[in-house]
Design an enzyme around this catalytic site. Structure first.
Site, mmCIF file in Angstrom:
data_model
loop_
_atom_site.group_PDB
_atom_site.id
_atom_site.type_symbol
_atom_site.label_atom_id
_atom_site.label_comp_id
_atom_site.label_asym_id
_atom_site.label_seq_id
_atom_site.Cartn_x
_atom_site.Cartn_y
_atom_site.Cartn_z
ATOM 1 N N ASN A 219 0.853 -1.192 0.000
ATOM 2 C CA ASN A 219 0.000 0.000 0.000
ATOM 3 C C ASN A 219 0.887 1.239 0.000
ATOM 4 O O ASN A 219 2.109 1.139 0.050
ATOM 5 C CB ASN A 219 -0.970 -0.014 1.187
ATOM 6 C CG ASN A 219 -0.257 -0.005 2.513
ATOM 7 O OD1 ASN A 219 0.450 0.932 2.844
ATOM 8 N ND2 ASN A 219 -0.418 -1.070 3.289
ATOM 9 N N ASP A 288 -4.520 -5.938 5.174
ATOM 10 C CA ASP A 288 -5.570 -6.798 5.734
ATOM 11 C C ASP A 288 -5.545 -8.188 5.109
ATOM 12 O O ASP A 288 -5.972 -9.154 5.719
ATOM 13 C CB ASP A 288 -6.941 -6.155 5.515
ATOM 14 C CG ASP A 288 -7.097 -4.895 6.353
ATOM 15 O OD1 ASP A 288 -6.662 -4.920 7.517
ATOM 16 O OD2 ASP A 288 -7.611 -3.881 5.839
ATOM 17 N N LYS A 298 9.270 -17.376 -9.583
ATOM 18 C CA LYS A 298 8.580 -16.243 -10.201
ATOM 19 C C LYS A 298 7.429 -16.746 -11.081
ATOM 20 O O LYS A 298 7.632 -17.643 -11.910
ATOM 21 C CB LYS A 298 9.589 -15.441 -11.035
ATOM 22 C CG LYS A 298 9.018 -14.142 -11.542
ATOM 23 C CD LYS A 298 10.039 -13.386 -12.365
ATOM 24 C CE LYS A 298 9.353 -12.264 -13.116
ATOM 25 N NZ LYS A 298 10.120 -11.778 -14.226
ATOM 26 N N PRO A 314 -3.628 -11.473 10.244
ATOM 27 C CA PRO A 314 -4.035 -11.230 11.633
ATOM 28 C C PRO A 314 -4.164 -9.737 11.878
ATOM 29 O O PRO A 314 -3.415 -8.943 11.293
ATOM 30 C CB PRO A 314 -2.868 -11.812 12.447
ATOM 31 C CG PRO A 314 -1.705 -11.827 11.504
ATOM 32 C CD PRO A 314 -2.280 -12.020 10.136
ATOM 33 N N ASP A 315 -5.123 -9.354 12.708
ATOM 34 C CA ASP A 315 -5.265 -7.941 13.082
ATOM 35 C C ASP A 315 -4.489 -7.755 14.387
ATOM 36 O O ASP A 315 -4.920 -8.185 15.466
ATOM 37 C CB ASP A 315 -6.744 -7.582 13.254
ATOM 38 C CG ASP A 315 -6.930 -6.072 13.444
ATOM 39 O OD1 ASP A 315 -6.116 -5.451 14.163
ATOM 40 O OD2 ASP A 315 -7.882 -5.524 12.862
ATOM 41 N N ILE A 316 -3.337 -7.135 14.271
ATOM 42 C CA ILE A 316 -2.401 -7.054 15.417
ATOM 43 C C ILE A 316 -3.006 -6.232 16.551
ATOM 44 O O ILE A 316 -2.984 -6.624 17.716
ATOM 45 C CB ILE A 316 -1.051 -6.438 14.975
ATOM 46 C CG1 ILE A 316 -0.517 -7.174 13.741
ATOM 47 C CG2 ILE A 316 -0.037 -6.482 16.116
ATOM 48 C CD1 ILE A 316 0.616 -6.442 13.023
ATOM 49 N N LYS A 350 -14.473 1.459 15.292
ATOM 50 C CA LYS A 350 -13.134 0.857 15.303
ATOM 51 C C LYS A 350 -12.528 0.894 16.714
ATOM 52 O O LYS A 350 -11.888 -0.059 17.152
ATOM 53 C CB LYS A 350 -12.247 1.609 14.314
ATOM 54 C CG LYS A 350 -11.075 0.808 13.854
ATOM 55 C CD LYS A 350 -10.550 1.274 12.516
ATOM 56 C CE LYS A 350 -11.426 0.781 11.381
ATOM 57 N NZ LYS A 350 -10.934 1.207 10.063
ATOM 58 N N LYS A 354 -11.492 -2.659 18.253
ATOM 59 C CA LYS A 354 -10.074 -2.973 18.483
ATOM 60 C C LYS A 354 -9.707 -2.836 19.956
ATOM 61 O O LYS A 354 -8.620 -3.226 20.370
ATOM 62 C CB LYS A 354 -9.191 -2.053 17.646
ATOM 63 C CG LYS A 354 -9.587 -2.047 16.171
ATOM 64 C CD LYS A 354 -8.422 -2.329 15.275
ATOM 65 C CE LYS A 354 -8.867 -2.328 13.834
ATOM 66 N NZ LYS A 354 -7.893 -2.915 12.943
HETATM 67 O O1 C5P Z 1 -9.023 -1.994 10.475
HETATM 68 P P1 C5P Z 1 -8.096 -0.936 10.026
HETATM 69 O O2 C5P Z 1 -7.040 -1.449 9.086
HETATM 70 O O3 C5P Z 1 -8.755 0.283 9.500
HETATM 71 O O4 C5P Z 1 -7.402 -0.479 11.369
HETATM 72 C C1 C5P Z 1 -6.303 0.329 11.407
HETATM 73 C C2 C5P Z 1 -5.559 0.157 12.700
HETATM 74 O O5 C5P Z 1 -5.402 -1.219 13.008
HETATM 75 C C3 C5P Z 1 -4.164 0.718 12.613
HETATM 76 O O6 C5P Z 1 -3.778 1.156 13.886
HETATM 77 C C4 C5P Z 1 -3.367 -0.490 12.140
HETATM 78 O O7 C5P Z 1 -2.008 -0.379 12.504
HETATM 79 C C5 C5P Z 1 -4.050 -1.637 12.876
HETATM 80 N N1 C5P Z 1 -4.066 -2.886 12.126
HETATM 81 C C6 C5P Z 1 -3.440 -3.997 12.636
HETATM 82 N N2 C5P Z 1 -3.448 -5.175 11.960
HETATM 83 C C7 C5P Z 1 -4.102 -5.293 10.788
HETATM 84 C C8 C5P Z 1 -4.762 -4.167 10.249
HETATM 85 C C9 C5P Z 1 -4.709 -2.983 10.932
HETATM 86 O O8 C5P Z 1 -2.844 -3.898 13.715
HETATM 87 N N3 C5P Z 1 -4.105 -6.443 10.155
#
Ligand code: C5P
Length: 414
Positions: A219, A288, A298, A314-316, A350, A354
């Site tokens: 990105n 994501d 390749k 994973p969403d950290i 959010k 989170k």
């Molecule tokens: O859900 P979204 O991507 O909009 O959320 C953004 C926040 O979540 C940011 O603080 C980003 O660093 C964190 N994040 C994360 N792991 C992911 C996606 C986003 O920790 N896979």
């Protein structure tokens, strides 16, 4: 003009060098010198040759009470006002007005007149008060030059919006002298050490999700916001660990840096360090999704375009939030949200999902906000509190506002 409660001079005996460049706003330098002197500053004026077309040396000499420097090779002057002496004695170098040309020359590191030579030789902080035509101010080259100087630590006051001497209306008017004096006072104030010894873990930049040995999904995040937070947190005394995705930025002084590529690597690096942190700031734009399969070789240009299946990353931040809920304690969590509409509703959602203490939200469709630029326009959201919206600010200034809130949260928890 704000005076201290006892009526004292807020810049008493502070040695300020004022660089005056050749723009119509140079006439305001006279008032600026007067106000600085009134606050007790010892002002050394240095003029560019062009400035002398707009205001006389005599005026600034009379107001500052000392000889004005201009020529680099003027032997009479040089024996009296050595450029190295000015550079060494300065506690702050203010350039007001700072023209587009002066900014470009400072950026390039030229030293072809007294002012640029002093700027290159001094260790004092640099405060710029830009003044120019709106189109010059908005020109990508000027934006880039200002951004570079800010990244090197320069402070910027203004410019304001309004009628410009050139007939245009817009941004480019030099900040008013009282505002510049306030900026001088702030620049010379001892740095707040309100995060002294606090362990802060910060993520920054994008993640790259490999598709094959040479390709990735990524990105546009530049990492500038997270790096600015790391720089300012370290300056405020924090022990900073910066987990950086693939970016080309320099590590801020005093910051421990861990480089990662993918979201899963970032997760591992963050989870390994989160327990030791009192604050975690997730400024990274974590992908994501990742390609479900990473080809070992390749991918060939076949007949048919390949279909790329994606898997969720994973969403950290959400994981840290859940961990904290389960354990009933853990670090302060700061998250970021880049939105493209309905900021308030999405940000509140959010924040809840989170489980963070502070959410820094920006509408990335707005000018001056979001990825790859040096400014940001954010609104801060916290549970059970009104949101706090800021105007477009340099990312370092946004970093300070975020850290002010972090410091307040730490105060509450202490
Ligand atoms: O859900 P979204 O991507 O909009 O959320 C953004 C926040 O979540 C940011 O603080 C980003 O660093 C964190 N994040 C994360 N792991 C992911 C996606 C986003 O920790 N896979």
């Amino acid at each position: 003009m704000v005076m201290t409660p006892n009526g004292g001079e807020r810049l008493r005996d502070r040695r300020i060098t004022l660089g005056v460049c050749g723009g119509i706003a140079a006439y305001k330098a006279a008032e600026l010198v007067r106000l600085l002197v009134k606050q007790g500053a010892r002002v050394q004026v240095v003029m560019t040759a062009a400035a002398e077309h707009f205001i006389t040396k005599l005026t600034l000499q009379a107001l500052s009470g000392r000889p004005v420097g201009s020529g680099l090779f003027d032997l009479d002057e040089e024996s009296e006002i050595g450029h190295i002496r000015i550079a060494d004695e300065s506690e702050l170098l203010v350039i007001a007005p700072a023209t587009a040309n002066a900014i470009a020359r400072l950026c390039a590191g030229l030293a072809d007149d007294l002012l640029t030579t002093v700027a290159l030789a001094t260790k004092a902080p640099l405060l710029l008060a830009p003044a120019m035509n709106v189109n010059m101010w908005r020109h990508p080259q000027t934006r880039e030059n200002v951004a570079k100087l800010v990244a090197r630590g320069a402070l910027v006051v203004g410019p304001g919006e309004g009628d410009l001497a050139c007939g245009w209306v817009g941004a480019g008017r030099m900040a008013e002298p009282p505002e510049i004096v306030e900026a001088c006072v702030r620049a010379l104030a001892p740095a707040a050490r309100d995060l002294d010894g606090v362990a802060v873990l910060i993520t920054a930049g994008p993640t790259h999700e490999p598709l094959d040995p040479v390709r990735y999904l990524g990105n546009r995040s530049s990492g500038k916001m997270g790096f600015a937070i790391a720089r300012r947190a370290a300056a405020r005394g924090a022990r900073v660990t910066l987990v950086a995705g693939p970016v080309t930025l320099e590590t801020p002084p005093g910051v421990e840096r861990v480089d990662v590529e993918s979201a899963r690597e970032m997760r591992a690096a963050v989870l390994a360090r989160a327990d030791a942190a009192r604050v975690v700031v997730m400024a990274a734009a974590v992908a994501d999704f990742r390609p479900a399969v990473c080809s070992g070789t390749k991918i060939k240009k076949g007949e048919a375009a390949p279909e790329i299946a994606l898997a969720r990353n994973p969403d950290i931040l959400a994981e840290l939030g859940a961990q904290r809920r389960e354990r009933g304690g853990g670090p302060i969590l700061v998250g970021f949200a880049a939105e493209t509409g309905d900021l308030e509703r999405n940000a509140r959602e959010k924040l809840r999902e989170k489980g963070c203490d502070l959410l820094v939200a920006n509408d990335v469709t707005q000018e001056g906000a979001g990825f790859a630029v040096d400014t940001n326009r954010v609104t801060l959201f916290a549970p059970d509190a009104a949101s706090e919206a800021f105007p477009v600010l340099p990312k370092v200034a946004v970093a300070e506002r975020i850290l002010d809130r972090v410091a307040a949260l730490l105060g509450v928890r202490r």
